[in-house]
Design a protein around this motif. Sequence first.
Motif, PDB file in Angstrom:
ATOM      1  N   UNK A   1       0.802  -1.219   0.000  1.00 20.08           N
ATOM      2  CA  UNK A   1       0.000   0.000   0.000  1.00 20.08           C
ATOM      3  C   UNK A   1       0.840   1.277   0.000  1.00 20.08           C
ATOM      4  N   UNK A   2       2.152   1.168   0.028  1.00 19.15           N
ATOM      5  CA  UNK A   2       3.008   2.347   0.181  1.00 19.15           C
ATOM      6  C   UNK A   2       2.751   3.401  -0.889  1.00 19.15           C
ATOM      7  N   UNK A   3       2.913   3.028  -2.145  1.00 22.04           N
ATOM      8  CA  UNK A   3       2.677   3.969  -3.250  1.00 22.04           C
ATOM      9  C   UNK A   3       1.661   3.338  -4.196  1.00 22.04           C
ATOM     10  N   UNK A   4       0.461   3.840  -4.107  1.00 21.81           N
ATOM     11  CA  UNK A   4      -0.734   3.220  -4.672  1.00 21.81           C
ATOM     12  C   UNK A   4      -1.196   4.065  -5.856  1.00 21.81           C
ATOM     13  N   UNK A   5      -1.051   3.529  -7.063  1.00 24.45           N
ATOM     14  CA  UNK A   5      -1.457   4.257  -8.265  1.00 24.45           C
ATOM     15  C   UNK A   5      -2.879   3.897  -8.652  1.00 24.45           C
ATOM     16  N   UNK A   6      -3.748   4.899  -8.679  1.00 22.53           N
ATOM     17  CA  UNK A   6      -5.083   4.742  -9.255  1.00 22.53           C
ATOM     18  C   UNK A   6      -5.024   5.302 -10.667  1.00 22.53           C
ATOM     19  N   UNK A   7      -5.401   4.511 -11.639  1.00 21.65           N
ATOM     20  CA  UNK A   7      -5.247   4.938 -13.021  1.00 21.65           C
ATOM     21  C   UNK A   7      -6.313   5.944 -13.439  1.00 21.65           C
TER      22      UNK A   7
ATOM     23  N   UNK B   1      10.172   7.260  -2.307  1.00 21.04           N
ATOM     24  CA  UNK B   1      11.115   7.613  -1.242  1.00 21.04           C
ATOM     25  C   UNK B   1      10.462   8.512  -0.201  1.00 21.04           C
ATOM     26  N   UNK B   2       9.716   9.505  -0.658  1.00 17.92           N
ATOM     27  CA  UNK B   2       9.050  10.424   0.271  1.00 17.92           C
ATOM     28  C   UNK B   2       8.000   9.705   1.104  1.00 17.92           C
ATOM     29  N   UNK B   3       7.244   8.830   0.466  1.00 18.73           N
ATOM     30  CA  UNK B   3       6.200   8.120   1.188  1.00 18.73           C
ATOM     31  C   UNK B   3       6.788   7.176   2.224  1.00 18.73           C
ATOM     32  N   UNK B   4       7.874   6.527   1.886  1.00 24.14           N
ATOM     33  CA  UNK B   4       8.527   5.648   2.863  1.00 24.14           C
ATOM     34  C   UNK B   4       8.997   6.454   4.077  1.00 24.14           C
ATOM     35  N   UNK B   5       9.491   7.663   3.840  1.00 23.93           N
ATOM     36  CA  UNK B   5       9.891   8.547   4.946  1.00 23.93           C
ATOM     37  C   UNK B   5       8.681   8.899   5.811  1.00 23.93           C
ATOM     38  N   UNK B   6       7.575   9.222   5.162  1.00 19.80           N
ATOM     39  CA  UNK B   6       6.365   9.615   5.880  1.00 19.80           C
ATOM     40  C   UNK B   6       5.837   8.459   6.716  1.00 19.80           C
TER      41      UNK B   6
ATOM     42  N   UNK C   1       0.177   6.295   0.362  1.00 14.59           N
ATOM     43  CA  UNK C   1      -0.589   7.321  -0.335  1.00 14.59           C
ATOM     44  C   UNK C   1      -1.051   6.802  -1.678  1.00 14.59           C
ATOM     45  N   UNK C   2      -2.153   7.373  -2.147  1.00 16.91           N
ATOM     46  CA  UNK C   2      -2.690   7.036  -3.457  1.00 16.91           C
ATOM     47  C   UNK C   2      -2.646   8.271  -4.349  1.00 16.91           C
ATOM     48  N   UNK C   3      -2.141   8.100  -5.556  1.00 18.62           N
ATOM     49  CA  UNK C   3      -2.057   9.215  -6.499  1.00 18.62           C
ATOM     50  C   UNK C   3      -2.664   8.825  -7.839  1.00 18.62           C
ATOM     51  N   UNK C   4      -3.131   9.838  -8.560  1.00 20.12           N
ATOM     52  CA  UNK C   4      -3.664   9.621  -9.908  1.00 20.12           C
ATOM     53  C   UNK C   4      -2.881  10.500 -10.879  1.00 20.12           C
ATOM     54  N   UNK C   5      -3.285  11.761 -11.008  1.00 19.43           N
ATOM     55  CA  UNK C   5      -2.677  12.650 -11.999  1.00 19.43           C
ATOM     56  C   UNK C   5      -1.200  12.908 -11.733  1.00 19.43           C
ATOM     57  N   UNK C   6      -0.790  12.875 -10.474  1.00 23.40           N
ATOM     58  CA  UNK C   6       0.608  13.169 -10.148  1.00 23.40           C
ATOM     59  C   UNK C   6       1.557  12.200 -10.840  1.00 23.40           C
ATOM     60  N   UNK C   7       1.093  10.987 -11.104  1.00 31.12           N
ATOM     61  CA  UNK C   7       1.904  10.024 -11.863  1.00 31.12           C
ATOM     62  C   UNK C   7       1.439   9.882 -13.306  1.00 31.12           C
ATOM     63  N   UNK C   8       0.122   9.838 -13.511  1.00 30.40           N
ATOM     64  CA  UNK C   8      -0.379   9.588 -14.861  1.00 30.40           C
ATOM     65  C   UNK C   8      -0.035  10.722 -15.823  1.00 30.40           C
TER      66      UNK C   8
ATOM     67  N   UNK D   1       4.012  15.944   2.402  1.00 33.52           N
ATOM     68  CA  UNK D   1       4.727  16.055   3.672  1.00 33.52           C
ATOM     69  C   UNK D   1       3.774  16.364   4.829  1.00 33.52           C
ATOM     70  N   UNK D   2       2.601  16.887   4.505  1.00 40.25           N
ATOM     71  CA  UNK D   2       1.602  17.182   5.531  1.00 40.25           C
ATOM     72  C   UNK D   2       1.047  15.912   6.174  1.00 40.25           C
ATOM     73  N   UNK D   3       1.359  14.759   5.603  1.00 42.52           N
ATOM     74  CA  UNK D   3       0.830  13.482   6.108  1.00 42.52           C
ATOM     75  C   UNK D   3       1.764  12.814   7.112  1.00 42.52           C
TER      76      UNK D   3
END
Length: 211
Positions: free
Chosen positions: A4-10, A201-206, A180-187, A170-172
């Motif tokens: 679940x660390x870095x979860x891409x929703x298409x 890397x950032x999510x693992x830190x969080x 975290x789950x992202x859509x447009x930030x990756x797509x 970083x607010x998390x």
Amino acid sequence: MKELTLYLVTGRYDFDDESFLNVIKIACENGVTLVQLREKEASTHDFYRLAQKVKELTDRFDVPLIINDRVDICLAVDAAGVHIGDDELPITVVRNLIGKDKLLGVSAKDVDRAKEAEEAGADYLGVGAIYLTKTKDDPQPTSIETLKKIVSAVDIPVVAIGGLKEANIDSLRHTGIAGISVVSELMLTEDVAQKAQRLRALTEEIVASHN
């Protein structure tokens, strides 16, 4: 659940199939830990055929594939699981349909829904939208405080969703989320590989900041 660390929703946006699949491939190669295939407009046949192609990719990189809403598509392609909102089949019904071995994710915006989902058999929660997003029809954001309350109220992992970007995640820190789950930030990024690596890397830190 490290998946679940870095979860891409298409999101399909204006991609043709080849370009769409290439974004998913690069994302899986560079740190995405789970892919949720979200197809709101596709016919059942088209959704099924696309899910087959996406699963070939995710299997290659040992990344679980979650199907958004559609239990039938999840079962038809033997995806790792399904994610449902509050306007889908009841959670207990979905759990019975997919069995105990597949992942069941449930969207939650408040503590009551989160507890209900856990009791009904959810494996993890998607909580948000944390920030305003065009992906969801509901524009009402979920506060960081509510996110923390939900994390504290349940024993299953919680993923933050909605409007999340490299510039605001970083607010998390110290919220207790599993990812975290992202859509447009990756797509829609110009360099999917670099963006996925930085987000991972950032999510693992969080996530580590909770400990």
